[in-house]
Design a protein around this motif. Structure first.
Motif, PDB file in Angstrom:
ATOM      1  N   THR A  32      -9.294  12.398   4.605  1.00 39.62           N
ATOM      2  CA  THR A  32      -8.767  11.360   5.495  1.00 39.62           C
ATOM      3  C   THR A  32      -7.347  11.756   5.899  1.00 39.62           C
ATOM      4  O   THR A  32      -6.766  12.680   5.343  1.00 39.62           O
ATOM      5  CB  THR A  32      -8.669   9.989   4.784  1.00 39.62           C
ATOM      6  OG1 THR A  32      -7.701  10.102   3.737  1.00 39.62           O
ATOM      7  CG2 THR A  32      -9.987   9.530   4.213  1.00 39.62           C
ATOM      8  N   ASN A  34      -4.500  10.429   5.217  1.00 45.80           N
ATOM      9  CA  ASN A  34      -3.534  10.500   4.106  1.00 45.80           C
ATOM     10  C   ASN A  34      -3.867  11.626   3.137  1.00 45.80           C
ATOM     11  O   ASN A  34      -2.973  12.264   2.574  1.00 45.80           O
ATOM     12  CB  ASN A  34      -3.472   9.158   3.367  1.00 45.80           C
ATOM     13  CG  ASN A  34      -2.701   8.129   4.158  1.00 45.80           C
ATOM     14  OD1 ASN A  34      -1.578   8.378   4.582  1.00 45.80           O
ATOM     15  ND2 ASN A  34      -3.320   6.970   4.406  1.00 45.80           N
ATOM     16  N   PHE A  56     -15.283   8.944  -1.982  1.00 41.54           N
ATOM     17  CA  PHE A  56     -15.397   7.581  -1.449  1.00 41.54           C
ATOM     18  C   PHE A  56     -16.856   7.123  -1.437  1.00 41.54           C
ATOM     19  O   PHE A  56     -17.138   5.938  -1.550  1.00 41.54           O
ATOM     20  CB  PHE A  56     -14.838   7.512  -0.022  1.00 41.54           C
ATOM     21  CG  PHE A  56     -13.329   7.497   0.050  1.00 41.54           C
ATOM     22  CD1 PHE A  56     -12.554   7.715  -1.060  1.00 41.54           C
ATOM     23  CD2 PHE A  56     -12.687   7.247   1.264  1.00 41.54           C
ATOM     24  CE1 PHE A  56     -11.162   7.696  -0.992  1.00 41.54           C
ATOM     25  CE2 PHE A  56     -11.305   7.221   1.355  1.00 41.54           C
ATOM     26  CZ  PHE A  56     -10.541   7.450   0.217  1.00 41.54           C
ATOM     27  N   GLN A  61     -12.370   5.965  -5.866  1.00 39.14           N
ATOM     28  CA  GLN A  61     -10.981   5.514  -5.742  1.00 39.14           C
ATOM     29  C   GLN A  61     -10.760   4.185  -6.482  1.00 39.14           C
ATOM     30  O   GLN A  61      -9.637   3.785  -6.722  1.00 39.14           O
ATOM     31  CB  GLN A  61     -10.572   5.398  -4.255  1.00 39.14           C
ATOM     32  CG  GLN A  61     -11.178   4.256  -3.470  1.00 39.14           C
ATOM     33  CD  GLN A  61     -12.553   4.575  -2.882  1.00 39.14           C
ATOM     34  OE1 GLN A  61     -13.302   5.352  -3.449  1.00 39.14           O
ATOM     35  NE2 GLN A  61     -12.880   3.947  -1.760  1.00 39.14           N
ATOM     36  N   ARG A  62     -11.874   3.507  -6.819  1.00 33.29           N
ATOM     37  CA  ARG A  62     -11.756   2.241  -7.548  1.00 33.29           C
ATOM     38  C   ARG A  62     -12.197   2.395  -9.019  1.00 33.29           C
ATOM     39  O   ARG A  62     -12.359   1.397  -9.715  1.00 33.29           O
ATOM     40  CB  ARG A  62     -12.604   1.166  -6.850  1.00 33.29           C
ATOM     41  CG  ARG A  62     -12.056   0.756  -5.481  1.00 33.29           C
ATOM     42  CD  ARG A  62     -12.841  -0.390  -4.854  1.00 33.29           C
ATOM     43  NE  ARG A  62     -14.190   0.000  -4.505  1.00 33.29           N
ATOM     44  CZ  ARG A  62     -14.539   0.639  -3.376  1.00 33.29           C
ATOM     45  NH1 ARG A  62     -13.620   0.918  -2.478  1.00 33.29           N
ATOM     46  NH2 ARG A  62     -15.790   0.961  -3.138  1.00 33.29           N
ATOM     47  N   ARG A  74      -5.982   3.873  -3.914  1.00 35.23           N
ATOM     48  CA  ARG A  74      -5.971   4.638  -2.652  1.00 35.23           C
ATOM     49  C   ARG A  74      -5.567   6.080  -2.936  1.00 35.23           C
ATOM     50  O   ARG A  74      -4.684   6.327  -3.763  1.00 35.23           O
ATOM     51  CB  ARG A  74      -4.938   4.058  -1.667  1.00 35.23           C
ATOM     52  CG  ARG A  74      -5.119   2.592  -1.306  1.00 35.23           C
ATOM     53  CD  ARG A  74      -6.156   2.439  -0.210  1.00 35.23           C
ATOM     54  NE  ARG A  74      -6.162   1.103   0.363  1.00 35.23           N
ATOM     55  CZ  ARG A  74      -6.804   0.054  -0.151  1.00 35.23           C
ATOM     56  NH1 ARG A  74      -7.471   0.181  -1.283  1.00 35.23           N
ATOM     57  NH2 ARG A  74      -6.768  -1.115   0.455  1.00 35.23           N
ATOM     58  N   ILE A  75      -6.232   7.004  -2.246  1.00 37.23           N
ATOM     59  CA  ILE A  75      -5.779   8.397  -2.312  1.00 37.23           C
ATOM     60  C   ILE A  75      -4.659   8.556  -1.302  1.00 37.23           C
ATOM     61  O   ILE A  75      -4.552   7.728  -0.376  1.00 37.23           O
ATOM     62  CB  ILE A  75      -6.946   9.391  -2.045  1.00 37.23           C
ATOM     63  CG1 ILE A  75      -7.542   9.219  -0.638  1.00 37.23           C
ATOM     64  CG2 ILE A  75      -8.030   9.224  -3.091  1.00 37.23           C
ATOM     65  CD1 ILE A  75      -7.020  10.175   0.354  1.00 37.23           C
ATOM     66  N   PRO A  76      -3.794   9.554  -1.425  1.00 39.97           N
ATOM     67  CA  PRO A  76      -3.824  10.637  -2.386  1.00 39.97           C
ATOM     68  C   PRO A  76      -3.025  10.314  -3.643  1.00 39.97           C
ATOM     69  O   PRO A  76      -2.228   9.382  -3.656  1.00 39.97           O
ATOM     70  CB  PRO A  76      -3.128  11.772  -1.615  1.00 39.97           C
ATOM     71  CG  PRO A  76      -2.108  11.061  -0.772  1.00 39.97           C
ATOM     72  CD  PRO A  76      -2.767   9.767  -0.366  1.00 39.97           C
ATOM     73  N   GLU A  89       0.989   7.525  -3.643  1.00 38.46           N
ATOM     74  CA  GLU A  89       1.671   7.216  -2.372  1.00 38.46           C
ATOM     75  C   GLU A  89       2.090   8.535  -1.713  1.00 38.46           C
ATOM     76  O   GLU A  89       2.948   9.276  -2.247  1.00 38.46           O
ATOM     77  CB  GLU A  89       2.883   6.297  -2.551  1.00 38.46           C
ATOM     78  CG  GLU A  89       2.527   4.833  -2.792  1.00 38.46           C
ATOM     79  CD  GLU A  89       1.824   4.188  -1.596  1.00 38.46           C
ATOM     80  OE1 GLU A  89       2.157   4.512  -0.428  1.00 38.46           O
ATOM     81  OE2 GLU A  89       0.924   3.371  -1.822  1.00 38.46           O
ATOM     82  N   SER A  90       1.518   8.781  -0.542  1.00 40.93           N
ATOM     83  CA  SER A  90       1.714  10.094   0.086  1.00 40.93           C
ATOM     84  C   SER A  90       3.184  10.431   0.325  1.00 40.93           C
ATOM     85  O   SER A  90       3.594  11.574   0.133  1.00 40.93           O
ATOM     86  CB  SER A  90       0.923  10.162   1.403  1.00 40.93           C
ATOM     87  OG  SER A  90       1.388   9.198   2.316  1.00 40.93           O
ATOM     88  N   VAL A 127       4.759   6.157   6.744  1.00 40.18           N
ATOM     89  CA  VAL A 127       3.876   5.454   5.816  1.00 40.18           C
ATOM     90  C   VAL A 127       3.916   3.937   5.998  1.00 40.18           C
ATOM     91  O   VAL A 127       2.968   3.257   5.624  1.00 40.18           O
ATOM     92  CB  VAL A 127       4.158   5.829   4.333  1.00 40.18           C
ATOM     93  CG1 VAL A 127       3.763   7.264   4.049  1.00 40.18           C
ATOM     94  CG2 VAL A 127       5.578   5.595   3.929  1.00 40.18           C
ATOM     95  N   PHE A 261     -16.396   2.652   3.647  1.00 36.65           N
ATOM     96  CA  PHE A 261     -15.432   1.707   3.074  1.00 36.65           C
ATOM     97  C   PHE A 261     -16.116   0.354   2.905  1.00 36.65           C
ATOM     98  O   PHE A 261     -16.902  -0.049   3.755  1.00 36.65           O
ATOM     99  CB  PHE A 261     -14.239   1.505   4.013  1.00 36.65           C
ATOM    100  CG  PHE A 261     -13.362   2.719   4.144  1.00 36.65           C
ATOM    101  CD1 PHE A 261     -12.219   2.862   3.390  1.00 36.65           C
ATOM    102  CD2 PHE A 261     -13.705   3.715   5.028  1.00 36.65           C
ATOM    103  CE1 PHE A 261     -11.416   3.982   3.511  1.00 36.65           C
ATOM    104  CE2 PHE A 261     -12.911   4.847   5.167  1.00 36.65           C
ATOM    105  CZ  PHE A 261     -11.757   4.975   4.407  1.00 36.65           C
TER     106      PHE A 261
HETATM  107  N1  LIG Z   1       0.387   4.037   1.644  1.00 34.48           N
HETATM  108  C1  LIG Z   1      -0.658   4.887   1.117  1.00 34.48           C
HETATM  109  C2  LIG Z   1      -1.932   4.689   1.924  1.00 34.48           C
HETATM  110  C3  LIG Z   1      -3.094   5.403   1.283  1.00 34.48           C
HETATM  111  C4  LIG Z   1      -4.437   5.035   1.916  1.00 34.48           C
HETATM  112  O1  LIG Z   1      -4.564   4.072   2.698  1.00 34.48           O
HETATM  113  N2  LIG Z   1      -5.472   5.808   1.591  1.00 34.48           N
HETATM  114  C5  LIG Z   1      -6.808   5.538   2.089  1.00 34.48           C
HETATM  115  C6  LIG Z   1      -7.399   6.790   2.744  1.00 34.48           C
HETATM  116  S1  LIG Z   1      -6.509   7.303   4.160  1.00 34.48           S
HETATM  117  C7  LIG Z   1      -7.733   5.172   0.928  1.00 34.48           C
HETATM  118  O2  LIG Z   1      -7.612   5.717  -0.139  1.00 34.48           O
HETATM  119  N3  LIG Z   1      -8.678   4.255   1.149  1.00 34.48           N
HETATM  120  C8  LIG Z   1      -9.648   3.912   0.167  1.00 34.48           C
HETATM  121  C9  LIG Z   1     -10.105   2.492   0.253  1.00 34.48           C
HETATM  122  O3  LIG Z   1      -9.628   1.744   1.118  1.00 34.48           O
HETATM  123  O4  LIG Z   1     -10.971   2.129  -0.540  1.00 34.48           O
HETATM  124  C10 LIG Z   1      -0.185   6.351   1.157  1.00 34.48           C
HETATM  125  O5  LIG Z   1       0.595   6.680   2.041  1.00 34.48           O
HETATM  126  O6  LIG Z   1      -0.609   7.123   0.291  1.00 34.48           O
END
Ligand SMILES: N[C@@H](CCC(=O)N[C@@H](CS)C(=O)NCC(=O)O)C(=O)O
Length: 269
Positions: A32, A34, A56, A61-62, A74-76, A89-90, A127, A261
């Motif tokens: 993705t 991020n 995913f 991720q959970r 949330r990744i990464p 947090e990226s 971010v 998702f």
């Molecule tokens: N603020 C976080 C945002 C991270 C984020 O939104 N990651 C998304 C992928 S781009 C994610 O892991 N989504 C998984 C989910 O919603 O279940 C960062 O910058 O790392």
């Protein structure tokens, strides 16, 4: 031009903590916007890295194991095995890694304080502003709508906000003189912004009049470190639209992405 990474090595999530001769760090990622920031960063720094897929499709991720590293689910995330630490947090990961490997992608404060601060300012903006508006524009169109929840007001709001952010970058590229966001030097800002900007097609944001932004996106697609980073964990060219993807690739990505998702929502009381 995309190429196979000579720096990346895949490990399983079980192996993510295990020391390896290849690298002291392990990136926990999915394919993705991020997630790609980390492979792009390590490719650009020229530093070998291990990576593990947080799948995913399996909701990893959970999982408890991942939540113990990032309670936000949330990744990464990144594991530094040599120092026994983790960071999620990226933006925090990019700052930590650039400092850890003394990379010029984070210009040192004692060398050029203004450039150092600008790097942090635009990184935090990515971010907190660009990422969430693009992410929500994509979510409402590519996930909620495909699954039968069409909300034109939400879609319009997030497209407008994403477009405003992309205009800011276009103006910044014009005033810095490029070729990078902050001028002559590639910084963490380019690394953080590129995957989102390159995905303007997927968010349905019209950037056809943003000539500086278009030239910058094209330049970074051609830069080997960036194009290679986009292939780890795997490529999803549909996000970038034509000419990067065929109509068939786009069709199959639309169906696949929408299933990835959970639609977590509450009715307003
Ligand atoms: N603020 C976080 C945002 C991270 C984020 O939104 N990651 C998304 C992928 S781009 C994610 O892991 N989504 C998984 C989910 O919603 O279940 C960062 O910058 O790392």
């Amino acid at each position: 031009m995309s190429q196979t990474s000579r720096l990346a090595r895949q490990v399983t999530l079980d192996e993510a903590w295990s020391s390896s001769a290849h690298s002291e760090i392990c990136c926990l990622i999915y394919a993705t916007q991020n997630g790609w920031k980390l492979p792009i960063l390590f490719e650009e720094m020229g530093v070998p890295y291990d990576w593990a897929l947080v799948d995913f499709e399996k909701g990893e991720q959970r999982s408890e194991r991942f939540l113990s590293i990032n309670p936000n689910g949330r990744i990464p995330a990144l594991i530094d095995r040599a120092r026994g630490v983790t960071v999620a947090e990226s933006g925090a990961i990019l700052e930590y890694s650039a400092a850890r490997f003394a990379s010029p992608l984070l210009p040192p404060a004692d060398e050029d304080l203004q450039l150092h601060l600008q790097t942090k300012q635009w990184l935090h903006w990515q971010v907190s502003a660009l990422g969430p508006s693009m992410g929500q524009a994509m979510y409402f169109q590519r996930i909620a709508k495909v699954r039968g929840h069409n909300d034109p007001f939400a879609i319009g709001r997030f497209i407008a906000e994403a477009e405003r952010c992309l205009h800011m970058l276009d103006d910044q590229l014009a005033s810095s003189g490029g070729p990078f966001v902050l001028g002559q030097r590639c910084t963490l800002v380019d690394v953080a912004c590129f995957p989102y900007c390159a995905s303007a097609y997927w968010a349905n944001v019209d950037i056809s009049e943003m000539s500086h932004l278009l030239a910058w996106i094209e330049m970074l697609h051609q830069r080997p470190s960036f194009s290679t980073g986009l292939t780890v964990p795997f490529s999803r060219p549909a996000f970038f639209g034509p000419p990067y993807a065929t109509p068939d690739e786009i069709e199959s990505e639309i169906a696949r992405n929408a299933g990835q998702f959970a639609v977590i929502s509450k009715s307003p009381s």
